[in-house]
Design a protein around this motif. Structure first.
Motif, PDB file in Angstrom:
ATOM      1  N   PRO A  20       0.806  -1.228   0.000  1.00  0.00           N
ATOM      2  CA  PRO A  20       0.000   0.000   0.000  1.00  0.00           C
ATOM      3  C   PRO A  20       0.837   1.275   0.000  1.00  0.00           C
ATOM      4  O   PRO A  20       0.468   2.252  -0.644  1.00  0.00           O
ATOM      5  N   GLU A  21       1.976   1.269   0.692  1.00  0.00           N
ATOM      6  CA  GLU A  21       2.809   2.468   0.727  1.00  0.00           C
ATOM      7  C   GLU A  21       3.380   2.773  -0.652  1.00  0.00           C
ATOM      8  O   GLU A  21       3.435   3.926  -1.088  1.00  0.00           O
ATOM      9  N   MET A  22       3.801   1.737  -1.371  1.00  0.00           N
ATOM     10  CA  MET A  22       4.345   1.926  -2.716  1.00  0.00           C
ATOM     11  C   MET A  22       3.240   2.424  -3.661  1.00  0.00           C
ATOM     12  O   MET A  22       3.474   3.319  -4.475  1.00  0.00           O
ATOM     13  N   PHE A  23       2.049   1.842  -3.529  1.00  0.00           N
ATOM     14  CA  PHE A  23       0.933   2.275  -4.362  1.00  0.00           C
ATOM     15  C   PHE A  23       0.643   3.758  -4.121  1.00  0.00           C
ATOM     16  O   PHE A  23       0.481   4.539  -5.065  1.00  0.00           O
ATOM     17  N   MET A  24       0.571   4.169  -2.853  1.00  0.00           N
ATOM     18  CA  MET A  24       0.281   5.577  -2.536  1.00  0.00           C
ATOM     19  C   MET A  24       1.397   6.501  -3.013  1.00  0.00           C
ATOM     20  O   MET A  24       1.131   7.615  -3.473  1.00  0.00           O
TER      21      MET A  24
ATOM     22  N   VAL B 289      -8.280   4.124   3.739  1.00  0.00           N
ATOM     23  CA  VAL B 289      -8.272   2.685   4.046  1.00  0.00           C
ATOM     24  C   VAL B 289      -6.839   2.150   4.019  1.00  0.00           C
ATOM     25  O   VAL B 289      -6.416   1.417   4.917  1.00  0.00           O
ATOM     26  N   LEU B 290      -6.070   2.544   2.996  1.00  0.00           N
ATOM     27  CA  LEU B 290      -4.688   2.058   2.882  1.00  0.00           C
ATOM     28  C   LEU B 290      -3.801   2.626   3.988  1.00  0.00           C
ATOM     29  O   LEU B 290      -2.999   1.888   4.575  1.00  0.00           O
TER      30      LEU B 290
ATOM     31  N   PHE C 202      -7.874  -2.926   5.619  1.00  0.00           N
ATOM     32  CA  PHE C 202      -8.255  -3.779   4.509  1.00  0.00           C
ATOM     33  C   PHE C 202      -7.932  -5.229   4.839  1.00  0.00           C
ATOM     34  O   PHE C 202      -7.048  -5.501   5.655  1.00  0.00           O
ATOM     35  N   ARG C 203      -8.676  -6.113   4.228  1.00  0.00           N
ATOM     36  CA  ARG C 203      -8.417  -7.543   4.405  1.00  0.00           C
ATOM     37  C   ARG C 203      -7.368  -8.026   3.421  1.00  0.00           C
ATOM     38  O   ARG C 203      -6.594  -8.918   3.720  1.00  0.00           O
ATOM     39  N   GLU C 204      -7.412  -7.446   2.215  1.00  0.00           N
ATOM     40  CA  GLU C 204      -6.396  -7.782   1.222  1.00  0.00           C
ATOM     41  C   GLU C 204      -6.193  -6.609   0.286  1.00  0.00           C
ATOM     42  O   GLU C 204      -7.103  -5.826   0.042  1.00  0.00           O
ATOM     43  N   PHE C 205      -4.982  -6.494  -0.200  1.00  0.00           N
ATOM     44  CA  PHE C 205      -4.628  -5.500  -1.203  1.00  0.00           C
ATOM     45  C   PHE C 205      -3.712  -6.223  -2.169  1.00  0.00           C
ATOM     46  O   PHE C 205      -2.589  -6.588  -1.816  1.00  0.00           O
ATOM     47  N   THR C 206      -4.223  -6.498  -3.361  1.00  0.00           N
ATOM     48  CA  THR C 206      -3.494  -7.345  -4.313  1.00  0.00           C
ATOM     49  C   THR C 206      -3.321  -6.643  -5.650  1.00  0.00           C
ATOM     50  O   THR C 206      -3.974  -5.641  -5.947  1.00  0.00           O
TER      51      THR C 206
END
Length: 148
Positions: free
Chosen positions: A24-28, A45-46, A51-55
């Motif tokens: 999530p940090e890289m995505f943001m 949310v991130l 979250f339950r999953e971030f794929t």
């Protein structure tokens, strides 16, 4: 099929394809400057890790390139938008999801041969699907729906 079914179906598809856990940090960091539907809600949310999953696409992790093109996702979401349009009169709550699908397929159609990376975020009660074009370093679109 309702919008909750669509979210559940996409989540099931993601698990079946063996998508890889995303950071999530890289995505943001990569897409934080981009404006797109549901951005603020998703980033909260991130940031809070609720979250339950971030794929993301497992092929991207293995090869460094997304395996799907914008054309493929554009076609899928054009069909989904048409399907939702026929149900709007009896299910007006689908209007937001329909608008997300129309924006998404229209944007993706502009760059049909470009790779498209899908990120899927599943929370306790919502699903977010974010479609990124890594070459342009932007987000083509995002939809969010209650989880079934």
């Amino acid at each position: 099929m309702t919008h909750t079914t669509s979210a559940a179906a996409l989540a099931a598809r993601s698990q079946k394809l063996g998508d890889a856990v995303a950071d999530p940090e890289m995505f943001m960091a990569d897409y934080g400057a981009c404006e797109f539907p549901h951005r603020d809600e998703l980033f909260e949310v991130l940031r809070t890790r609720r979250f339950r999953e971030f794929t993301t696409d497992a092929g991207l992790v293995a090869t460094g390139q997304p395996q799907m093109t914008c054309r493929r996702y554009a076609r899928t979401y054009k069909i989904r938008a048409g399907s939702l349009l026929r149900r709007l009169e009896s299910s007006p709550e689908l209007a937001g999801l329909h608008a997300d699908f129309v924006r998404l397929h229209t944007t993706l159609e502009a760059t049909p041969d470009e790779p498209c990376q899908l990120f899927l975020c599943v929370t306790e009660n919502r699903t977010y699907a974010v479609f990124c074009r890594p070459k342009f370093h932007n987000v083509a679109g995002c939809w969010s729906a209650p989880k079934a």
